[in-house]
Design a protein around this motif. Sequence first.
Motif, PDB file in Angstrom:
ATOM      1  N   LEU A   1       0.821  -1.207   0.000  1.00 58.86           N
ATOM      2  CA  LEU A   1       0.000   0.000   0.000  1.00 58.86           C
ATOM      3  C   LEU A   1       0.858   1.261   0.000  1.00 58.86           C
ATOM      4  O   LEU A   1       0.494   2.269  -0.611  1.00 58.86           O
ATOM      5  N   ILE A   2       2.015   1.209   0.653  1.00 57.09           N
ATOM      6  CA  ILE A   2       2.910   2.365   0.693  1.00 57.09           C
ATOM      7  C   ILE A   2       3.627   2.543  -0.637  1.00 57.09           C
ATOM      8  O   ILE A   2       3.697   3.648  -1.185  1.00 57.09           O
ATOM      9  N   VAL A   3       4.147   1.452  -1.213  1.00 51.19           N
ATOM     10  CA  VAL A   3       4.931   1.532  -2.451  1.00 51.19           C
ATOM     11  C   VAL A   3       4.036   1.824  -3.649  1.00 51.19           C
ATOM     12  O   VAL A   3       4.376   2.610  -4.527  1.00 51.19           O
ATOM     13  N   GLY A   4       2.889   1.192  -3.718  1.00 50.44           N
ATOM     14  CA  GLY A   4       1.969   1.429  -4.824  1.00 50.44           C
ATOM     15  C   GLY A   4       2.182   0.473  -5.989  1.00 50.44           C
ATOM     16  O   GLY A   4       2.980  -0.466  -5.926  1.00 50.44           O
ATOM     17  N   LYS A   5       1.472   0.745  -7.095  1.00 53.04           N
ATOM     18  CA  LYS A   5       1.526  -0.116  -8.266  1.00 53.04           C
ATOM     19  C   LYS A   5       2.838   0.065  -9.023  1.00 53.04           C
ATOM     20  O   LYS A   5       3.498   1.100  -8.923  1.00 53.04           O
ATOM     21  N   ARG A   6       3.180  -0.933  -9.841  1.00 50.14           N
ATOM     22  CA  ARG A   6       4.320  -0.799 -10.735  1.00 50.14           C
ATOM     23  C   ARG A   6       3.997   0.236 -11.802  1.00 50.14           C
ATOM     24  O   ARG A   6       2.876   0.342 -12.273  1.00 50.14           O
ATOM     25  N   LYS A   7       5.014   0.983 -12.225  1.00 52.18           N
ATOM     26  CA  LYS A   7       4.786   1.994 -13.252  1.00 52.18           C
ATOM     27  C   LYS A   7       4.424   1.345 -14.584  1.00 52.18           C
ATOM     28  O   LYS A   7       3.524   1.790 -15.286  1.00 52.18           O
ATOM     29  N   ALA A   8       5.123   0.287 -14.971  1.00 50.40           N
ATOM     30  CA  ALA A   8       4.851  -0.371 -16.252  1.00 50.40           C
ATOM     31  C   ALA A   8       3.493  -1.064 -16.242  1.00 50.40           C
ATOM     32  O   ALA A   8       2.847  -1.183 -17.286  1.00 50.40           O
ATOM     33  N   PHE A   9       3.042  -1.518 -15.086  1.00 50.55           N
ATOM     34  CA  PHE A   9       1.766  -2.218 -14.998  1.00 50.55           C
ATOM     35  C   PHE A   9       0.606  -1.275 -15.303  1.00 50.55           C
ATOM     36  O   PHE A   9      -0.340  -1.640 -15.986  1.00 50.55           O
ATOM     37  N   SER A  10       0.682  -0.052 -14.828  1.00 52.51           N
ATOM     38  CA  SER A  10      -0.407   0.889 -15.065  1.00 52.51           C
ATOM     39  C   SER A  10      -0.429   1.391 -16.500  1.00 52.51           C
ATOM     40  O   SER A  10      -1.442   1.884 -16.971  1.00 52.51           O
ATOM     41  N   GLN A  11       0.690   1.255 -17.227  1.00 58.23           N
ATOM     42  CA  GLN A  11       0.745   1.675 -18.626  1.00 58.23           C
ATOM     43  C   GLN A  11       0.332   0.557 -19.571  1.00 58.23           C
ATOM     44  O   GLN A  11       0.358   0.730 -20.785  1.00 58.23           O
ATOM     45  N   GLY A  12      -0.008  -0.621 -19.040  1.00 59.20           N
ATOM     46  CA  GLY A  12      -0.483  -1.719 -19.853  1.00 59.20           C
ATOM     47  C   GLY A  12       0.613  -2.587 -20.439  1.00 59.20           C
ATOM     48  O   GLY A  12       0.357  -3.391 -21.327  1.00 59.20           O
ATOM     49  N   ALA A  13       1.843  -2.463 -19.971  1.00 55.88           N
ATOM     50  CA  ALA A  13       2.944  -3.275 -20.484  1.00 55.88           C
ATOM     51  C   ALA A  13       2.822  -4.710 -19.984  1.00 55.88           C
ATOM     52  O   ALA A  13       2.385  -4.952 -18.864  1.00 55.88           O
ATOM     53  N   ALA A  14       3.215  -5.645 -20.841  1.00 52.50           N
ATOM     54  CA  ALA A  14       3.209  -7.056 -20.450  1.00 52.50           C
ATOM     55  C   ALA A  14       4.391  -7.332 -19.527  1.00 52.50           C
ATOM     56  O   ALA A  14       5.497  -6.857 -19.759  1.00 52.50           O
ATOM     57  N   LEU A  15       4.145  -8.083 -18.460  1.00 49.69           N
ATOM     58  CA  LEU A  15       5.199  -8.430 -17.515  1.00 49.69           C
ATOM     59  C   LEU A  15       5.303  -9.950 -17.407  1.00 49.69           C
ATOM     60  O   LEU A  15       4.871 -10.553 -16.426  1.00 49.69           O
ATOM     61  N   PRO A  16       5.861 -10.613 -18.441  1.00 47.06           N
ATOM     62  CA  PRO A  16       5.946 -12.078 -18.413  1.00 47.06           C
ATOM     63  C   PRO A  16       7.021 -12.555 -17.443  1.00 47.06           C
ATOM     64  O   PRO A  16       7.952 -11.805 -17.127  1.00 47.06           O
ATOM     65  N   PRO A  17       6.912 -13.801 -16.970  1.00 39.94           N
ATOM     66  CA  PRO A  17       7.980 -14.348 -16.128  1.00 39.94           C
ATOM     67  C   PRO A  17       9.256 -14.493 -16.946  1.00 39.94           C
ATOM     68  O   PRO A  17       9.217 -14.667 -18.163  1.00 39.94           O
ATOM     69  N   HIS A  18      10.390 -14.445 -16.284  1.00 43.16           N
ATOM     70  CA  HIS A  18      11.663 -14.495 -16.997  1.00 43.16           C
ATOM     71  C   HIS A  18      11.969 -15.881 -17.538  1.00 43.16           C
ATOM     72  O   HIS A  18      12.463 -16.026 -18.644  1.00 43.16           O
ATOM     73  N   ASN A  19      11.713 -16.918 -16.761  1.00 40.26           N
ATOM     74  CA  ASN A  19      12.027 -18.270 -17.202  1.00 40.26           C
ATOM     75  C   ASN A  19      11.012 -19.219 -16.560  1.00 40.26           C
ATOM     76  O   ASN A  19      11.094 -19.510 -15.370  1.00 40.26           O
ATOM     77  N   ILE A  20      10.091 -19.697 -17.364  1.00 44.84           N
ATOM     78  CA  ILE A  20       9.004 -20.522 -16.844  1.00 44.84           C
ATOM     79  C   ILE A  20       9.533 -21.830 -16.267  1.00 44.84           C
ATOM     80  O   ILE A  20       9.029 -22.318 -15.257  1.00 44.84           O
ATOM     81  N   LEU A  21      10.571 -22.418 -16.873  1.00 43.97           N
ATOM     82  CA  LEU A  21      11.139 -23.667 -16.360  1.00 43.97           C
ATOM     83  C   LEU A  21      11.707 -23.474 -14.954  1.00 43.97           C
ATOM     84  O   LEU A  21      11.476 -24.304 -14.071  1.00 43.97           O
ATOM     85  N   LEU A  22      12.420 -22.375 -14.720  1.00 46.55           N
ATOM     86  CA  LEU A  22      12.975 -22.125 -13.386  1.00 46.55           C
ATOM     87  C   LEU A  22      11.867 -21.839 -12.365  1.00 46.55           C
ATOM     88  O   LEU A  22      11.987 -22.228 -11.197  1.00 46.55           O
ATOM     89  N   VAL A  23      10.792 -21.194 -12.787  1.00 46.39           N
ATOM     90  CA  VAL A  23       9.655 -20.962 -11.887  1.00 46.39           C
ATOM     91  C   VAL A  23       9.050 -22.297 -11.473  1.00 46.39           C
ATOM     92  O   VAL A  23       8.774 -22.544 -10.294  1.00 46.39           O
ATOM     93  N   PHE A  24       8.854 -23.196 -12.439  1.00 45.67           N
ATOM     94  CA  PHE A  24       8.284 -24.511 -12.147  1.00 45.67           C
ATOM     95  C   PHE A  24       9.210 -25.329 -11.246  1.00 45.67           C
ATOM     96  O   PHE A  24       8.748 -25.956 -10.281  1.00 45.67           O
ATOM     97  N   MET A  25      10.506 -25.321 -11.541  1.00 50.83           N
ATOM     98  CA  MET A  25      11.462 -26.085 -10.723  1.00 50.83           C
ATOM     99  C   MET A  25      11.523 -25.546  -9.297  1.00 50.83           C
ATOM    100  O   MET A  25      11.561 -26.313  -8.333  1.00 50.83           O
TER     101      MET A  25
END
Length: 105
Positions: A38-62
């Motif tokens: 609540l203090i930090v707020g939203k990401r700047k890129a998120f409010s502009q509609g930019a896609a924020l994909p995960p960096h490496n799906i295999l590492l996330v799954f592992m």
Amino acid sequence: LAHFEWGGGFMSKWGVLDFAGGDVVHISSGVSGLAVSLIVGKRKAFSQGAALPPHNILLVFMGASLLWVGWFGFNAGSAVAANNAAGMAMMVTHISASTAGMSWM
């Protein structure tokens, strides 16, 4: 917060079992995470509609898989015995992680 659970607090009087301090850790981290977000707020890129994909799906799954396996040893092992409490902790760990994974998908 720790006195809610330990030392005869109201949650222990309700019969709540706290395996390895999980309630205290998760309640305090959840409340502090909410306060910081609540203090930090939203990401700047998120409010502009930019896609924020995960960096490496295999590492996330592992990483998620290793965490899931670690939970089994930590939660069931916190019962310090091979009894019904350990079995119930292992079953609840599996069901809750499975439900979280399915809701995330």
